[in-house]
Design an enzyme around this catalytic site. Sequence first.
Site, PDB file in Angstrom:
ATOM      1  N   VAL A 136      30.607  31.972  75.593  1.00  0.00           N
ATOM      2  CA  VAL A 136      29.530  32.794  75.020  1.00  0.00           C
ATOM      3  C   VAL A 136      29.621  32.504  73.525  1.00  0.00           C
ATOM      4  O   VAL A 136      30.508  33.008  72.843  1.00  0.00           O
ATOM      5  CB  VAL A 136      29.709  34.292  75.341  1.00  0.00           C
ATOM      6  CG1 VAL A 136      28.624  35.114  74.655  1.00  0.00           C
ATOM      7  CG2 VAL A 136      29.693  34.527  76.844  1.00  0.00           C
ATOM      8  N   PRO A 137      28.738  31.649  73.010  1.00  0.00           N
ATOM      9  CA  PRO A 137      28.937  31.002  71.713  1.00  0.00           C
ATOM     10  C   PRO A 137      28.685  31.881  70.479  1.00  0.00           C
ATOM     11  O   PRO A 137      27.736  31.674  69.719  1.00  0.00           O
ATOM     12  CB  PRO A 137      27.957  29.838  71.769  1.00  0.00           C
ATOM     13  CG  PRO A 137      26.854  30.331  72.641  1.00  0.00           C
ATOM     14  CD  PRO A 137      27.526  31.189  73.678  1.00  0.00           C
ATOM     15  N   CYS A 138      29.589  32.813  70.226  1.00  0.00           N
ATOM     16  CA  CYS A 138      29.480  33.660  69.043  1.00  0.00           C
ATOM     17  C   CYS A 138      29.645  32.855  67.753  1.00  0.00           C
ATOM     18  O   CYS A 138      29.197  33.289  66.688  1.00  0.00           O
ATOM     19  CB  CYS A 138      30.469  34.817  69.112  1.00  0.00           C
ATOM     20  SG  CYS A 138      32.167  34.327  69.450  1.00  0.00           S
ATOM     21  N   HIS A 139      30.230  31.676  67.849  1.00  0.00           N
ATOM     22  CA  HIS A 139      30.397  30.824  66.669  1.00  0.00           C
ATOM     23  C   HIS A 139      29.056  30.308  66.137  1.00  0.00           C
ATOM     24  O   HIS A 139      28.988  29.854  65.002  1.00  0.00           O
ATOM     25  CB  HIS A 139      31.339  29.649  66.976  1.00  0.00           C
ATOM     26  CG  HIS A 139      30.864  28.755  68.070  1.00  0.00           C
ATOM     27  ND1 HIS A 139      31.097  29.037  69.408  1.00  0.00           N
ATOM     28  CD2 HIS A 139      30.155  27.596  68.042  1.00  0.00           C
ATOM     29  CE1 HIS A 139      30.566  28.068  70.140  1.00  0.00           C
ATOM     30  NE2 HIS A 139      29.984  27.192  69.346  1.00  0.00           N
TER      31      HIS A 139
END
EC number: 2.1.1.63
Length: 169
Positions: A136-139
């Site tokens: 889950v690409p919070c970056h």
Amino acid sequence: MSTTRTDTGTARAARVHALIDSPVGPLTLVAQDGALVTLYMSDETHRSDLGEEDPGAFADAERQLREYFAGERTAFDLPLSPHGTEFQKSVWRELAAIPYGVTATYAEVAERTGRAPSSARAVGSANGANPIAIVVPCHRVVGANGSLTGYAWGTDRKRFLLDLEQGTQ
């Protein structure tokens, strides 16, 4: 896989975990009922919520992460079951919708969740609470001016992941 009893007396599968190596350091994967619930970006095997070690339970996740770090995978196809509030889950769904190699601001994510851009701080908190980093690409969420604002796993890792996705790593 063993089971545990919930407060209501219903049975559920116990958590299992595995530690795998990656270019950003050790990753600790935690699953329950066959779904990934947590991905820690450090050796957090001292935590009490990991369950028994079961590397075999994560063969698909490990393969997909290896492909991601090799630049061969742009999206993950894994069963996920992150634990959080409904608001947090709505933010995490929006994070998952940010395309590979693209960034969005906190205000943009707030708008996509149906909130006013002024709720960007709440989105930032939900982003920081994302339990399944990388997948889950919070970056991919950046400050309004494109800056690499706070990242739970450090801005060096955030820069590495963004550079990887933009083909500059």
